[in-house]
Design an enzyme around this catalytic site. Sequence first.
Site, short mmCIF file in Angstrom:
data_model
loop_
_atom_site.label_atom_id
_atom_site.label_comp_id
_atom_site.label_asym_id
_atom_site.label_seq_id
_atom_site.Cartn_x
_atom_site.Cartn_y
_atom_site.Cartn_z
CG ASP A 11 5.84 5.78 5.51
OD1 ASP A 11 5.49 4.73 6.03
OD2 ASP A 11 5.75 6.85 6.23
CG ASP A 130 -2.06 5.54 10.29
OD1 ASP A 130 -1.07 4.86 10.76
OD2 ASP A 130 -2.29 5.51 9.06
#
Length: 247
Positions: A11, A130
């Site tokens: 990330d 997500d």
Amino acid sequence: MPLPRLIPCLDVANGRVVKGVRFEDLRDVGDPVELGAAYSDAGADELVFLDVSATVESSASALDVAGRVAEHVSIPFTFGGGIRTLEDAAAVLEAGADKVSVNSAALARPQLIEELAAALGSQAVVVAIDTVDDRVRSHAATRDAARETVAWARECEARGAGELLVTSIDRDGTRDGYDLELLGRLRDAVSLPVIASGGAGTAAHVADALGISQAALLASILHEQPARLVTLRDELRALGVLLRDAA
């Protein structure tokens, strides 16, 4: 059936790799190019880079990071974050990425998946999902997308996605194990490869996920010690998981 893949995930926020718990309390864990090269050398099958600041902050760093990664990494990698149009996606692939990942933009305009698949090929299109409590969230998990997880996965498949990257927000960064119940429902609902994400803490966790999904995303379990990937492969083989030979 293809052998399962081990995919370190990085990330990226403001050009640095970050990691948190349940998408919060992000901490700096290194340079994306250096970590990506270390994982490549340690035998990763693929890499995923997600610019988690791009959607929220409209960052323009994706092309720079993708280009630098391509110069130093020899394995396939996916790049996502801030990709809103076919032009955005094509530019990331031209910079050196092998696949693009879309999330919030696809939720806002699902036709984007079809446009990407038609122009780039489904094999280059990964839809990231997500999810928490069977609800999809967007904008780095900061907003409810008003969609049910499995229904959205089915729609992504119907629109031409080549792969799904599914992150359980409740498990993200906890090292408590993947959401196997969710992964099982997705396996039964779609025929696309699913990359399991969120919760890897031990080799047994990864083995459990690979018993259901085609790939496991790895982050917290590796970031402080990238060489752990080498021993993780050995542990998984000892648990009976068939893996590709490291490149």
